[in-house]
Motif scaffolding. Structure first.
Motif, PDB file in Angstrom:
ATOM      1  N   ARG A  27     -62.481 -50.294  95.407  1.00  0.00           N
ATOM      2  CA  ARG A  27     -61.480 -49.794  94.406  1.00  0.00           C
ATOM      3  C   ARG A  27     -60.760 -48.746  95.167  1.00  0.00           C
ATOM      4  O   ARG A  27     -59.663 -48.377  94.726  1.00  0.00           O
ATOM      5  CB  ARG A  27     -62.399 -49.569  93.259  1.00  0.00           C
ATOM      6  CG  ARG A  27     -63.008 -50.502  92.464  1.00  0.00           C
ATOM      7  CD  ARG A  27     -61.841 -51.530  91.793  1.00  0.00           C
ATOM      8  NE  ARG A  27     -60.921 -51.025  91.006  1.00  0.00           N
ATOM      9  CZ  ARG A  27     -59.558 -50.955  91.062  1.00  0.00           C
ATOM     10  NH1 ARG A  27     -59.248 -51.880  92.112  1.00  0.00           N
ATOM     11  NH2 ARG A  27     -58.818 -50.569  90.342  1.00  0.00           N
ATOM     12  N   LYS A  28     -61.488 -47.767  96.049  1.00  0.00           N
ATOM     13  CA  LYS A  28     -60.671 -46.791  96.194  1.00  0.00           C
ATOM     14  C   LYS A  28     -59.727 -47.125  97.142  1.00  0.00           C
ATOM     15  O   LYS A  28     -58.680 -46.449  97.081  1.00  0.00           O
ATOM     16  CB  LYS A  28     -61.957 -45.857  97.209  1.00  0.00           C
ATOM     17  CG  LYS A  28     -61.431 -44.585  97.727  1.00  0.00           C
ATOM     18  CD  LYS A  28     -62.411 -43.629  98.334  1.00  0.00           C
ATOM     19  CE  LYS A  28     -62.735 -44.209  99.753  1.00  0.00           C
ATOM     20  NZ  LYS A  28     -64.096 -43.567 100.267  1.00  0.00           N
ATOM     21  N   PHE A  29     -59.974 -48.216  98.061  1.00  0.00           N
ATOM     22  CA  PHE A  29     -58.893 -48.535  98.874  1.00  0.00           C
ATOM     23  C   PHE A  29     -57.891 -49.648  98.188  1.00  0.00           C
ATOM     24  O   PHE A  29     -57.025 -50.204  98.904  1.00  0.00           O
ATOM     25  CB  PHE A  29     -59.651 -49.204 100.348  1.00  0.00           C
ATOM     26  CG  PHE A  29     -60.214 -48.317 101.053  1.00  0.00           C
ATOM     27  CD1 PHE A  29     -59.791 -47.024 101.079  1.00  0.00           C
ATOM     28  CD2 PHE A  29     -61.305 -48.579 101.700  1.00  0.00           C
ATOM     29  CE1 PHE A  29     -60.437 -45.989 101.955  1.00  0.00           C
ATOM     30  CE2 PHE A  29     -61.822 -48.118 102.631  1.00  0.00           C
ATOM     31  CZ  PHE A  29     -61.425 -46.442 102.867  1.00  0.00           C
ATOM     32  N   ASP A  30     -58.320 -50.009  97.090  1.00  0.00           N
ATOM     33  CA  ASP A  30     -57.502 -51.151  96.393  1.00  0.00           C
ATOM     34  C   ASP A  30     -57.615 -52.402  97.113  1.00  0.00           C
ATOM     35  O   ASP A  30     -56.556 -52.843  97.389  1.00  0.00           O
ATOM     36  CB  ASP A  30     -55.920 -50.725  95.882  1.00  0.00           C
ATOM     37  CG  ASP A  30     -55.467 -51.769  94.926  1.00  0.00           C
ATOM     38  OD1 ASP A  30     -56.239 -52.272  94.153  1.00  0.00           O
ATOM     39  OD2 ASP A  30     -54.498 -52.114  94.994  1.00  0.00           O
TER      40      ASP A  30
ATOM     41  N   LYS B  20     -58.686 -44.164  86.658  1.00  0.00           N
ATOM     42  CA  LYS B  20     -59.230 -44.856  87.748  1.00  0.00           C
ATOM     43  C   LYS B  20     -60.328 -44.043  88.424  1.00  0.00           C
ATOM     44  O   LYS B  20     -61.461 -44.601  88.561  1.00  0.00           O
ATOM     45  CB  LYS B  20     -58.255 -45.409  88.869  1.00  0.00           C
ATOM     46  CG  LYS B  20     -59.114 -46.413  89.763  1.00  0.00           C
ATOM     47  CD  LYS B  20     -58.073 -46.537  90.796  1.00  0.00           C
ATOM     48  CE  LYS B  20     -58.662 -47.252  92.186  1.00  0.00           C
ATOM     49  NZ  LYS B  20     -57.811 -47.127  93.236  1.00  0.00           N
ATOM     50  N   THR B  24     -64.796 -44.533  88.504  1.00  0.00           N
ATOM     51  CA  THR B  24     -65.630 -44.332  89.712  1.00  0.00           C
ATOM     52  C   THR B  24     -67.014 -43.764  89.217  1.00  0.00           C
ATOM     53  O   THR B  24     -68.067 -43.994  89.445  1.00  0.00           O
ATOM     54  CB  THR B  24     -65.214 -43.454  90.776  1.00  0.00           C
ATOM     55  OG1 THR B  24     -63.876 -44.387  91.312  1.00  0.00           O
ATOM     56  CG2 THR B  24     -66.102 -43.449  92.009  1.00  0.00           C
ATOM     57  N   ILE B 330     -51.938 -46.632 108.287  1.00  0.00           N
ATOM     58  CA  ILE B 330     -52.963 -46.335 107.402  1.00  0.00           C
ATOM     59  C   ILE B 330     -54.031 -46.415 108.397  1.00  0.00           C
ATOM     60  O   ILE B 330     -55.257 -45.435 108.276  1.00  0.00           O
ATOM     61  CB  ILE B 330     -53.501 -46.978 106.046  1.00  0.00           C
ATOM     62  CG1 ILE B 330     -54.356 -46.447 105.457  1.00  0.00           C
ATOM     63  CG2 ILE B 330     -53.596 -48.411 106.506  1.00  0.00           C
ATOM     64  CD1 ILE B 330     -54.454 -46.762 104.009  1.00  0.00           C
ATOM     65  N   PRO B 341     -58.287 -42.077 102.931  1.00  0.00           N
ATOM     66  CA  PRO B 341     -57.009 -42.433 101.844  1.00  0.00           C
ATOM     67  C   PRO B 341     -57.733 -42.836 100.650  1.00  0.00           C
ATOM     68  O   PRO B 341     -58.725 -43.543 100.524  1.00  0.00           O
ATOM     69  CB  PRO B 341     -56.484 -43.685 102.677  1.00  0.00           C
ATOM     70  CG  PRO B 341     -57.281 -43.918 103.814  1.00  0.00           C
ATOM     71  CD  PRO B 341     -58.643 -43.179 103.851  1.00  0.00           C
ATOM     72  N   HIS B 342     -56.927 -42.478  99.475  1.00  0.00           N
ATOM     73  CA  HIS B 342     -57.118 -43.139  98.261  1.00  0.00           C
ATOM     74  C   HIS B 342     -56.153 -43.929  97.549  1.00  0.00           C
ATOM     75  O   HIS B 342     -54.738 -43.442  97.937  1.00  0.00           O
ATOM     76  CB  HIS B 342     -57.413 -42.098  97.164  1.00  0.00           C
ATOM     77  CG  HIS B 342     -58.844 -41.415  97.472  1.00  0.00           C
ATOM     78  ND1 HIS B 342     -59.961 -41.560  96.434  1.00  0.00           N
ATOM     79  CD2 HIS B 342     -59.086 -40.415  98.448  1.00  0.00           C
ATOM     80  CE1 HIS B 342     -60.793 -40.854  96.822  1.00  0.00           C
ATOM     81  NE2 HIS B 342     -60.383 -39.996  98.093  1.00  0.00           N
ATOM     82  N   ILE B 343     -56.150 -45.118  97.369  1.00  0.00           N
ATOM     83  CA  ILE B 343     -54.938 -46.049  97.253  1.00  0.00           C
ATOM     84  C   ILE B 343     -55.081 -46.514  95.588  1.00  0.00           C
ATOM     85  O   ILE B 343     -56.209 -46.846  95.290  1.00  0.00           O
ATOM     86  CB  ILE B 343     -54.880 -47.281  98.016  1.00  0.00           C
ATOM     87  CG1 ILE B 343     -55.011 -47.071  99.547  1.00  0.00           C
ATOM     88  CG2 ILE B 343     -53.787 -48.318  97.607  1.00  0.00           C
ATOM     89  CD1 ILE B 343     -53.828 -46.253 100.046  1.00  0.00           C
ATOM     90  N   TYR B 344     -54.023 -45.823  95.072  1.00  0.00           N
ATOM     91  CA  TYR B 344     -54.287 -46.208  93.514  1.00  0.00           C
ATOM     92  C   TYR B 344     -54.179 -47.550  92.695  1.00  0.00           C
ATOM     93  O   TYR B 344     -54.683 -47.696  91.830  1.00  0.00           O
ATOM     94  CB  TYR B 344     -53.285 -45.218  92.875  1.00  0.00           C
ATOM     95  CG  TYR B 344     -53.451 -43.807  92.996  1.00  0.00           C
ATOM     96  CD1 TYR B 344     -54.394 -43.312  93.560  1.00  0.00           C
ATOM     97  CD2 TYR B 344     -52.274 -42.977  92.911  1.00  0.00           C
ATOM     98  CE1 TYR B 344     -54.742 -41.827  93.954  1.00  0.00           C
ATOM     99  CE2 TYR B 344     -52.372 -41.617  93.295  1.00  0.00           C
ATOM    100  CZ  TYR B 344     -53.519 -41.089  93.889  1.00  0.00           C
ATOM    101  OH  TYR B 344     -53.716 -39.588  93.938  1.00  0.00           O
ATOM    102  N   GLY B 345     -53.715 -48.482  93.530  1.00  0.00           N
ATOM    103  CA  GLY B 345     -53.594 -49.751  92.945  1.00  0.00           C
ATOM    104  C   GLY B 345     -52.383 -50.303  92.207  1.00  0.00           C
ATOM    105  O   GLY B 345     -52.292 -50.745  91.410  1.00  0.00           O
TER     106      GLY B 345
END
Lengths: 384, 384
Positions: A27-30, B20, B24, B330, B341-345
């Motif tokens: 989820r963090k990395f989608d 989001k 978590t 990335i 990295p945090h990818i929000y989606g």
């Protein structure tokens, strides 16, 4: 490969707590995930892109999942290996490889593998049947006491028994087994090794299992282990060698004994994130779950060093309680600095069921150890 | 109250990246969540117990969510306050309180509140209309340059403008506004305050926004701020006072200016987890998202100290790119120690859209700062 917010799909066989903690990272990395578990109420029912109910040992279920995803991994070893082999032969990326899973599954073959690869392990002898073992014991070929292990089907201490007298043999199941020399050990240690598809490899620090002085149960997993640096380095080197020998992709948790003379012997391995690495979520630069995802997707591995000392306490169902779970005194432990409970999401507790764990982190190991004991003495997993 | 693996339900208004990252934590604790967002593709579509599509400014939608949950919180301020007020009057726990949200929503009232509570803030004057402001400027009552702010509806720099010459007034919207004295500041700082329903209160360390030397854009959020301890203590005390004055429950991010003479002035607040606290996921003993959940559920607050230095870099869509997102390079930044990295989606990038963030942690702040620059210069958010 573009994994992030893309059409890429990672399949996970098993939807328990290990899968759940992997999903935190996907989820963090989608990254999209498809998960299968036999229970519709499994901890992974939330957080996956798609969650399917199905039997992990069923060929068609595993094939069905595999055909929908780009890379397939596991969070539990007991899955249909024929399906994984078919998928791998068809060109699907399956990590860890079914070949490794098959080898590990049989403890006799696993021990033979260590011997063939010059990996130190306790002396053992294989038996096709229990009567064959009995004859060796009667004839003094095998000395008492020794450790009996069923070659297949054991988990969490099932399928392992210390045979102290000949009479103990009467209560063992009639199955293929090994007899292993009992090792008087100073410490039970573990090292998690991460190895990526392209062969990048890193080890986590050595952790130590501290046992209850009377009950002979692991009470605390402690990182870093309170052992000499030379011993720690030796343990990490051996763990590295095990992972390389398997050509393993993903995480490999290597459980070891530190003998009285400081020799290290490999006990067994788990080809996935492991209870002994849960501390890493709070203590490490890269949690074991993020690392597993990095490894199976062939991303660069993250730093395995710790930011702070970490201790993990399992939350298991108290004896005498079955039913809807209550975490008694959880608020009390949450009031202590550096204490993080992880609740796996199983509504029903049963005696000894793994319901969660608590991580204690602190700059100072002695302080962390004191708090861990306080946590252990405070929280109880009971039912309503 | 038993929150863990129970029937308890937390409602969250808004399903963006802040929601989001809250999920978590609710997953970690196995707390049930019901989330509403206008977009079916919102980052919170996975990980919630139930996700509903609906307008956050619609009275019935907010009432419908509120009636299904035990405690209601927000991840965005722009929600239907009448519904929250009705729910609160009916006895529902709504944190933060709609009273605070209403007060903060109007920048004129927010400034008046600071003045009434002896909280230092830049001098200002309120105007019901733009022509009234023009007259004051013509008559020299307001000196140029000054900062114009619309009292309502601004976000991410919208609704704020520096008026350097009288002609700049021509391009402003006809709306209620304030004129604020421009403060020549050394640093822009922020402090996140957590306050629980029963009044336990804790502040996070002061963070510093480092601006691009030419572009006048925040490039790095740095924790801890590289400022004197006396200034840091003053900033934390003021932030504490702001949270207490609001009787705030949950997180309050207090943005401040450090003047040339080291006086601290409050700029504005956000009543929820905030961009300036993202570093806490990797750097702090308790992440801001876990802390928000603890605060609104009246659990004990966690330790706000840092394990290591943390720097946050926003990942925003590059100019000139619109469409399916690609996070160029990335893998390169993931190869650097301490980079997450945090990818929000969000599948689609647009110029300046917040798509994710990267946290850099290190024992050594100077090293973290060097790595942050390397990250900034390496990764690009573009489209296919």
């Amino acid at each position: 490969m573009n994994y992030f917010s893309s059409d890429f799909k990672l399949g996970i066989l098993g939807g328990g707590q290990l899968g759940k903690m992997m999903l935190t990272e996907t989820r963090k990395f989608d990254i999209q995930t498809y998960v299968v578990d036999p229970s519709t109420e499994a901890p992974c029912q939330f957080g996956a892109t798609k969650f399917f109910q199905g039997s992990l040992t069923d060929y068609d279920t595993v094939m069905h999942l595999g055909n929908q995803v780009d890379v397939l991994t596991i969070e539990i070893e007991n899955v249909n290996l024929e399906a994984l082999e078919t998928l791998e032969n068809q060109g699907k990326k399956v990590y860890p490889s079914p070949k490794t899973l098959r080898l590990i599954k049989n403890k006799g073959n696993q021990k033979d593998f260590y011997t063939q690869n010059n990996i130190p392990t306790a002396p053992y002898k294989r038996y096709k049947t229990l009567p064959a073992l009995r004859i060796d014991v009667e004839n003094g070929v095998i000395q008492l006491p020794f450790v009996w292990k069923a070659t297949e089907g054991g988990y969490d201490g099932n399928g392992v028994k210390v045979v102290r007298q000949a009479i103990d043999l009467e209560h063992l199941p009639e199955t293929e087994c090994i007899a292993e020399t009992m090792i008087p050990f100073k410490n039970e240690l573990a090292v998690i090794v991460a190895r990526s598809a392209s062969g990048e490899i890193k080890t986590y620090p050595v952790v130590e299992m501290e046992f209850h002085p009377e009950a002979n149960q692991v009470e605390y997993v402690i990182c870093p282990a309170r052992i000499d640096e030379t011993v720690a380095n030796k343990a990490r080197e051996i763990a590295l060698k095990v992972s390389e020998s398997f050509n393993h992709v993903g995480l490999l948790a290597v459980e070891m004994f530190q003998r009285a003379d400081d020799e290290i012997l490999v006990n067994e391995v788990a080809p996935r994130p492991h209870n002994s690495g849960h501390y890493s979520i709070e203590a490490s630069y890269t949690s074991q779950f993020e690392q597993h995802i990095r490894a199976v997707l062939d991303l660069p591995l993250g730093n395995t060093d710790s930011k702070v000392a970490g201790i993990m306490v399992n939350l298991v169902g108290e004896e005498g309680f079955t039913g809807d779970v209550v975490y008694e005194n959880i608020e009390k432990i949450m009031a202590i600095d550096g204490v993080t409970p992880h609740i796996y999401g199983k509504r029903e507790t049963r005696p000894f069921r793994k319901m969660g764990h608590v991580t204690i982190v602190n700059e100072n190991m002695a302080e962390a150890r004191k708090v861990a004991q306080q946590v252990k003495e405070t929280i109880r997993v009971i039912s309503k």
